[in-house]
Design an enzyme around this catalytic site. Structure first.
Site, PDB file in Angstrom:
ATOM      1  N   LYS A  69      38.127  33.782  42.394  1.00 27.17           N
ATOM      2  CA  LYS A  69      37.772  33.691  43.818  1.00 27.17           C
ATOM      3  C   LYS A  69      38.245  32.355  44.388  1.00 27.17           C
ATOM      4  CE  LYS A  69      35.679  37.604  43.565  1.00 27.17           C
ATOM      5  NZ  LYS A  69      36.421  38.767  43.994  1.00 27.17           N
ATOM      6  N   SER A 120      41.139  42.073  44.567  1.00 27.38           N
ATOM      7  CA  SER A 120      40.314  41.183  45.389  1.00 27.38           C
ATOM      8  C   SER A 120      41.018  39.905  45.835  1.00 27.38           C
ATOM      9  CB  SER A 120      39.019  40.812  44.671  1.00 27.38           C
ATOM     10  OG  SER A 120      39.248  39.892  43.641  1.00 27.38           O
TER      11      SER A 120
END
Length: 177
Positions: A82, A39
């Site tokens: 993130k 990710s």
């Protein structure tokens, strides 16, 4: 015999102090994390090892583009790595593959050139006063579970700000500013 017992007890005491200090440091100073999955590519690869600082969160909020560790809002006892895209009270729009915050198109040098940001169900969000919009750097379809999927995250979900990659040694370095 008494000396051996006292010596043993001093070792037990030192060990207990070391454990307590390690727990305090991990909870309040910094934590280490291992990247799992794709990710955050191309910025981070699976199995990269990172240091995230915890203590700055006691004094200030994360900034735009900071890489953060968050509690997963969809998987119990799991953390995600993130990037902060938007902060409290911002509006986010994903349109024609680009991300806009408060009407301004983001310059995102950390994503792979030529890749467009995909949407899931929603394409726009307005954040409340305690919310952050976070996304992975891998914007290929289905490669990052992030705010596009689960919505904005609460400030309390942010557990650290990534500041150092220490593995692999060939990529050792400071992250961000």
């Amino acid at each position: 015999m008494k000396e051996k017992k006292e010596s043993f007890m001093s070792y037990v005491f030192m060990f207990a102090v070391a454990v307590v200090l390690a727990l305090i440091i991990r909870r309040f100073v910094f934590t280490s994390n291992i990247v799992s999955g794709v990710s955050m590519e191309p910025s981070f690869q699976s199995k990269d090892r990172l240091i995230a600082l915890v203590f700055p969160l006691y004094f200030s909020d994360p900034n735009y583009s900071d890489v953060v560790i968050i509690e997963s809002p969809i998987e119990e006892n799991k953390e995600y790595i993130k990037r902060v895209i938007a902060k409290p009270m911002d509006s986010v729009l994903i349109e024609e593959g680009s991300v806009y915050v408060n009407g301004n198109k983001l310059d995102e040098p950390y994503i792979e050139q030529g890749i467009e940001t995909q949407i899931y169900e929603n394409s726009s969000w307005t954040l409340d006063e305690n919310q952050y919009f976070v996304m992975g750097d891998n914007r290929n379809p289905g490669k990052s579970s992030d705010s596009r999927l689960f919505g904005p995250v609460e400030r309390e979900s942010i557990k650290g700000i990534v500041k150092l990659r220490f593995w692999p040694l060939s990529k050792l370095g400071v992250i961000g500013g």
